[in-house]
Motif scaffolding. Structure first.
Motif, PDB file in Angstrom:
ATOM      1  N   ALA A  40     -34.606  49.463  40.272  1.00 53.49           N
ATOM      2  CA  ALA A  40     -33.788  48.712  41.227  1.00 53.49           C
ATOM      3  C   ALA A  40     -32.371  49.240  41.173  1.00 53.49           C
ATOM      4  O   ALA A  40     -31.915  49.695  40.116  1.00 53.49           O
ATOM      5  CB  ALA A  40     -33.800  47.220  40.887  1.00 53.49           C
ATOM      6  N   LYS A  41     -31.689  49.166  42.291  1.00 54.78           N
ATOM      7  CA  LYS A  41     -30.272  49.566  42.364  1.00 54.78           C
ATOM      8  C   LYS A  41     -30.053  50.968  41.815  1.00 54.78           C
ATOM      9  O   LYS A  41     -29.114  51.206  41.047  1.00 54.78           O
ATOM     10  CB  LYS A  41     -29.393  48.552  41.631  1.00 54.78           C
ATOM     11  N   MET A  42     -30.952  51.887  42.153  1.00 49.98           N
ATOM     12  CA  MET A  42     -30.829  53.284  41.739  1.00 49.98           C
ATOM     13  C   MET A  42     -30.829  53.441  40.225  1.00 49.98           C
ATOM     14  O   MET A  42     -30.202  54.349  39.686  1.00 49.98           O
ATOM     15  CB  MET A  42     -29.532  53.907  42.298  1.00 49.98           C
ATOM     16  N   LYS A  43     -31.541  52.552  39.539  1.00 47.44           N
ATOM     17  CA  LYS A  43     -31.612  52.657  38.073  1.00 47.44           C
ATOM     18  C   LYS A  43     -32.992  52.264  37.574  1.00 47.44           C
ATOM     19  O   LYS A  43     -33.665  51.430  38.188  1.00 47.44           O
ATOM     20  CB  LYS A  43     -30.607  51.688  37.418  1.00 47.44           C
ATOM     21  N   THR A  58     -45.746  50.933  32.783  1.00 48.25           N
ATOM     22  CA  THR A  58     -45.900  50.850  34.235  1.00 48.25           C
ATOM     23  C   THR A  58     -44.536  50.685  34.887  1.00 48.25           C
ATOM     24  O   THR A  58     -43.768  49.793  34.515  1.00 48.25           O
ATOM     25  CB  THR A  58     -46.808  49.669  34.624  1.00 48.25           C
ATOM     26  N   TRP A  59     -44.243  51.572  35.822  1.00 42.33           N
ATOM     27  CA  TRP A  59     -43.002  51.492  36.579  1.00 42.33           C
ATOM     28  C   TRP A  59     -43.295  50.846  37.926  1.00 42.33           C
ATOM     29  O   TRP A  59     -44.300  51.162  38.568  1.00 42.33           O
ATOM     30  CB  TRP A  59     -42.425  52.888  36.811  1.00 42.33           C
ATOM     31  N   THR A  60     -42.412  49.982  38.376  1.00 44.06           N
ATOM     32  CA  THR A  60     -42.538  49.369  39.696  1.00 44.06           C
ATOM     33  C   THR A  60     -41.228  49.577  40.442  1.00 44.06           C
ATOM     34  O   THR A  60     -40.157  49.199  39.947  1.00 44.06           O
ATOM     35  CB  THR A  60     -42.808  47.854  39.575  1.00 44.06           C
ATOM     36  N   ASN A  61     -41.324  50.172  41.610  1.00 42.86           N
ATOM     37  CA  ASN A  61     -40.130  50.289  42.440  1.00 42.86           C
ATOM     38  C   ASN A  61     -39.952  48.986  43.207  1.00 42.86           C
ATOM     39  O   ASN A  61     -40.856  48.556  43.912  1.00 42.86           O
ATOM     40  CB  ASN A  61     -40.259  51.461  43.421  1.00 42.86           C
ATOM     41  N   THR A  62     -38.801  48.356  43.047  1.00 42.98           N
ATOM     42  CA  THR A  62     -38.596  47.052  43.681  1.00 42.98           C
ATOM     43  C   THR A  62     -37.679  47.147  44.896  1.00 42.98           C
ATOM     44  O   THR A  62     -37.323  46.122  45.469  1.00 42.98           O
ATOM     45  CB  THR A  62     -37.992  46.043  42.675  1.00 42.98           C
ATOM     46  N   GLU A  63     -37.276  48.348  45.272  1.00 44.28           N
ATOM     47  CA  GLU A  63     -36.373  48.447  46.430  1.00 44.28           C
ATOM     48  C   GLU A  63     -36.942  49.394  47.482  1.00 44.28           C
ATOM     49  O   GLU A  63     -37.904  50.126  47.235  1.00 44.28           O
ATOM     50  CB  GLU A  63     -34.967  48.872  45.995  1.00 44.28           C
ATOM     51  N   ALA A  64     -36.325  49.376  48.650  1.00 44.72           N
ATOM     52  CA  ALA A  64     -36.849  50.133  49.794  1.00 44.72           C
ATOM     53  C   ALA A  64     -36.721  51.640  49.583  1.00 44.72           C
ATOM     54  O   ALA A  64     -37.549  52.420  50.055  1.00 44.72           O
ATOM     55  CB  ALA A  64     -36.126  49.712  51.067  1.00 44.72           C
ATOM     56  N   LEU A  65     -35.687  52.058  48.883  1.00 44.42           N
ATOM     57  CA  LEU A  65     -35.469  53.487  48.661  1.00 44.42           C
ATOM     58  C   LEU A  65     -36.547  54.040  47.730  1.00 44.42           C
ATOM     59  O   LEU A  65     -36.769  53.488  46.659  1.00 44.42           O
ATOM     60  CB  LEU A  65     -34.087  53.670  48.035  1.00 44.42           C
ATOM     61  N   PRO A  66     -37.237  55.121  48.128  1.00 43.13           N
ATOM     62  CA  PRO A  66     -38.300  55.656  47.259  1.00 43.13           C
ATOM     63  C   PRO A  66     -37.745  56.314  45.989  1.00 43.13           C
ATOM     64  O   PRO A  66     -36.696  56.968  46.018  1.00 43.13           O
ATOM     65  CB  PRO A  66     -38.992  56.702  48.145  1.00 43.13           C
ATOM     66  N   THR A 107     -36.948  62.467  40.475  1.00 43.52           N
ATOM     67  CA  THR A 107     -36.757  63.822  41.003  1.00 43.52           C
ATOM     68  C   THR A 107     -35.598  63.932  42.001  1.00 43.52           C
ATOM     69  O   THR A 107     -34.720  64.784  41.832  1.00 43.52           O
ATOM     70  CB  THR A 107     -38.061  64.349  41.634  1.00 43.52           C
ATOM     71  N   PRO A 108     -35.539  63.098  43.051  1.00 38.33           N
ATOM     72  CA  PRO A 108     -34.427  63.246  44.006  1.00 38.33           C
ATOM     73  C   PRO A 108     -33.108  62.668  43.506  1.00 38.33           C
ATOM     74  O   PRO A 108     -32.063  62.907  44.123  1.00 38.33           O
ATOM     75  CB  PRO A 108     -34.915  62.487  45.252  1.00 38.33           C
ATOM     76  N   HIS A 109     -33.142  61.895  42.421  1.00 41.95           N
ATOM     77  CA  HIS A 109     -31.921  61.283  41.881  1.00 41.95           C
ATOM     78  C   HIS A 109     -31.852  61.586  40.387  1.00 41.95           C
ATOM     79  O   HIS A 109     -32.087  60.695  39.556  1.00 41.95           O
ATOM     80  CB  HIS A 109     -31.924  59.762  42.095  1.00 41.95           C
ATOM     81  N   PRO A 110     -31.544  62.829  40.018  1.00 41.17           N
ATOM     82  CA  PRO A 110     -31.628  63.212  38.595  1.00 41.17           C
ATOM     83  C   PRO A 110     -30.647  62.473  37.687  1.00 41.17           C
ATOM     84  O   PRO A 110     -30.791  62.537  36.465  1.00 41.17           O
ATOM     85  CB  PRO A 110     -31.359  64.726  38.612  1.00 41.17           C
ATOM     86  N   PHE A 111     -29.693  61.761  38.279  1.00 43.00           N
ATOM     87  CA  PHE A 111     -28.794  60.925  37.464  1.00 43.00           C
ATOM     88  C   PHE A 111     -29.501  59.644  37.022  1.00 43.00           C
ATOM     89  O   PHE A 111     -29.004  58.911  36.172  1.00 43.00           O
ATOM     90  CB  PHE A 111     -27.518  60.582  38.236  1.00 43.00           C
ATOM     91  N   MET A 112     -30.675  59.366  37.600  1.00 40.50           N
ATOM     92  CA  MET A 112     -31.490  58.238  37.127  1.00 40.50           C
ATOM     93  C   MET A 112     -32.307  58.753  35.951  1.00 40.50           C
ATOM     94  O   MET A 112     -33.172  59.620  36.129  1.00 40.50           O
ATOM     95  CB  MET A 112     -32.445  57.746  38.230  1.00 40.50           C
ATOM     96  N   THR A 113     -32.013  58.260  34.752  1.00 41.17           N
ATOM     97  CA  THR A 113     -32.702  58.760  33.565  1.00 41.17           C
ATOM     98  C   THR A 113     -33.283  57.611  32.752  1.00 41.17           C
ATOM     99  O   THR A 113     -32.808  56.470  32.837  1.00 41.17           O
ATOM    100  CB  THR A 113     -31.744  59.562  32.656  1.00 41.17           C
TER     101      THR A 113
END
Ligand code: CU
Length: 119
Positions: A40-43, A58-66, A107-113
């Motif tokens: 969430a929130k790019m993190k 298990t990872w869950t994306n909770t926002e619209a941005l893939p 991958t598209p946001h490598p600052f997300m670690t």
């Protein structure tokens, strides 16, 4: 009836089960008891999770941005394991078979670690 049961048993036997398990592997279903990470929130909201060998995360994306989960080589991993892009409410589960520290990015946001520590 008996042959039906046998056929079903063969169908679920993993290919190459006799070989040593990969240090990490993508699994299609999250068993109960595994760790969870929300995106969430790019993190990655829990940037460090600890599990025992044999457990899943298990990872869950909770926002619209893939987003995705992309493991880099290291900690016994010989090559990348790049997960599919997750849309809102989609999940991705990895089973960790071998102790170590596994770092990952989006991958598209490598600052997300994030990292998974397997004990
Ligand atoms: Cu991302």
């Amino acid at each position: 009836m008996r042959s039906l049961i046998l056929a079903a048993a063969l169908a679920v036997a993993p290919v190459g089960a006799a070989l040593a398990a990969d240090p990490i592997e993508v699994v299609s279903e999250a068993p109960s008891g595994g760790a969870e990470v929300k995106i969430a929130k790019m993190k990655f909201q829990t940037p460090e999770v600890k599990v025992k060998a044999g457990e899943t995360v298990t990872w869950t994306n909770t926002e619209a941005l893939p987003h995705n989960v992309h493991f880099k080589p290291g900690a016994g991993l010989e090559k990348d394991l790049e997960g599919p892009m997750l849309r809102a409410n989609q999940t991705f589960t990895v089973k960790f078979n071998t102790a170590g520290t596994y770092n990952y990015i989006c991958t598209p946001h490598p600052f997300m670690t994030g990292k998974v520590v397997v004990e």
